[in-house]
Structure formats: C-alpha cells, structure tokens
Design a protein around this motif. Structure first.
Motif, PDB file in Angstrom:
ATOM      1  N   LEU A   1      61.498  -9.529  30.354  1.00  0.00           N
ATOM      2  CA  LEU A   1      62.356 -10.697  29.901  1.00  0.00           C
ATOM      3  C   LEU A   1      63.188 -10.155  30.911  1.00  0.00           C
ATOM      4  CD1 LEU A   1      62.420  -8.802  26.909  1.00  0.00           C
ATOM      5  CD2 LEU A   1      61.536 -11.025  26.469  1.00  0.00           C
TER       6      LEU A   1
ATOM      7  N   VAL B   1      66.697 -12.798  31.253  1.00  0.00           N
ATOM      8  CA  VAL B   1      68.171 -12.898  30.472  1.00  0.00           C
ATOM      9  C   VAL B   1      69.603 -13.230  31.340  1.00  0.00           C
ATOM     10  CG1 VAL B   1      69.591 -12.717  28.535  1.00  0.00           C
ATOM     11  CG2 VAL B   1      67.048 -11.058  28.356  1.00  0.00           C
TER      12      VAL B   1
ATOM     13  N   ASN C   1      68.744 -11.485  20.453  1.00  0.00           N
ATOM     14  CA  ASN C   1      68.067 -11.187  21.283  1.00  0.00           C
ATOM     15  C   ASN C   1      67.106 -10.366  21.539  1.00  0.00           C
ATOM     16  OD1 ASN C   1      67.752 -10.949  24.278  1.00  0.00           O
ATOM     17  ND2 ASN C   1      69.524 -12.825  24.594  1.00  0.00           N
TER      18      ASN C   1
ATOM     19  N   VAL D   1      65.838  -9.006  23.585  1.00  0.00           N
ATOM     20  CA  VAL D   1      65.889  -7.822  25.092  1.00  0.00           C
ATOM     21  C   VAL D   1      65.819  -7.013  24.035  1.00  0.00           C
ATOM     22  CG1 VAL D   1      68.574  -8.272  25.175  1.00  0.00           C
ATOM     23  CG2 VAL D   1      66.858  -7.506  27.330  1.00  0.00           C
TER      24      VAL D   1
END
Length: 215
Positions: A39, A41, A60, A62
């Motif tokens: 990921l 971001v 999110n 994450v």
C-alpha cells in the motif's frame, strides 16, 4: 533508493533544512497483507523529534497492513525537473548526443509504526500537527470530548513513525563540471516551468557548497 556518492546529502542539516522549507507531504509505503500488493498512501506529516506524526481515517485499509507488519517506509520528494539531453551534451559534441536525466530531492525514512487510538493521545497528535500547519492558532481547541474535534476523534487513528534510518538523495549532476551545472541552472531558470525554479535554486546551493566534484 540507490544513491551515488555525488548525490548523497552533505550532512544531516541539509535534509532537515530542506524539510523545514515546507516539504511536509509524502508517501507512506506499507507491506500489504499476504498475497496482496503493498500500500502507498499520500499524506501530510509533521516532524516531532525522531518521529513522524500522521493520522488517517479509521476505514483506511492501511491499518490492517500496519497491524500485520509495522515496518514501513516514508518518502518525501520535491525540487524535481526533467533535464533534456541537449542541456547535458559534453563540450565539443552535438547537442543531440546529450543524455537526458531527472533532477530531484528525495528523503526516505525507514520507520517502525505505532498506532494511536487513545482519545487524549490522538488529540495531542492533532494539536502538534496544527501547531505546524496552522501556527497562528486560528482553530478551535482540540480536546477529547469537546466539539468540534471531540466528536471527530473516533473517526480517525493516529500514527507515530519512529525513525530508525534516514537516506537523503540530492540528484543534481554534482559530479559534472562547474560550468556544466551552471549552464543547466540557467536553462532551468529560463524555462521556468513546474518546479524548474526551485530545482535551479537547489542545484545552485549544492554547487556553492561542493564546487568541483572531488571523488
């Protein structure tokens, strides 16, 4: 991130002062769950001593990745420009023989992430961030349990990144002759597109400190 000797930061103060000039937006890279892609971001961040402070919305994706592997990388970049081949042609050769390149600054942090869920701790993190981004204090008090921020705190999670390593890259042809670097700076200033002017300033600062490259 590969760094040639001539692209390396000259000292810690160089990358710290570069960040302090307003480079406070970067990319958090996190190992994805097994079988899934990593990921990346984009986010603003705040430097707090040896830590980076961030917050994201609770939904999110994450968070799942960080809970499985808290070892992350945070990258900040800027002062970048494309340098066309004719600007880099060696003296005495046709301009078309020049090889293009990219100039840029990048600072990469290796970190261990710690998730912050306690309301008081999240409020303290937001206060620290607002002190950086709104230093005039033109905002309501950030206090857990008090509006307007109190009702919003459950919707976010805080993130403290403990920095374990920093790698800084300043890619501006510092191994080339002084005359070459000076000429490229002039080309960038004349073109004046995108981040050309900040790139030219960065190259000029490096040139003033380094002078002729000495391996």
């Amino acid at each position: 991130m590969f760094i040639h000797p001539w692209d390396a930061g000259l000292d810690e103060a160089e990358w710290r002062s570069w960040l302090a000039e307003g480079h406070d937006f970067g990319i958090l890279s996190v190992n994805g769950p097994p079988g899934r892609a990593p990921l990346a971001v984009p986010t603003h961040f705040t430097v707090d001593g040896g830590h980076l402070l961030i917050h994201f919305a609770r939904p999110n994706p994450v968070w799942e990745a960080i809970e499985q592997d808290p070892n992350v990388t945070f990258t900040v970049f800027g002062d970048y420009a494309f340098v066309p081949g004719p600007w880099r042609a060696p003296a005495g050769t046709p301009p078309t023989d020049g090889v293009p390149t990219s100039y840029y600054t990048a600072v990469q942090f290796t970190c261990r992430a710690h998730i912050i869920d306690d309301p008081e701790a999240k409020a303290a993190l937001l206060r620290r961030q607002l002190a950086h981004f709104q230093p005039d204090g033109d905002h309501a008090p950030v206090v857990a349990g008090r509006p307007p921020y109190g009702r919003l705190l459950p919707g976010i999670r805080g993130l403290r990144l403990d920095v374990t390593d920093v790698r800084a890259k300043f890619k501006y042809d510092d191994h080339k002759p002084v005359e070459h670097r000076t000429a490229v700076t002039e080309h960038l200033t004349a073109r004046g597109q995108g981040l050309d002017l900040s790139t030219a300033r960065r190259q000029r600062r490096r040139l003033d400190r380094i002078g002729p490259w000495k391996p």
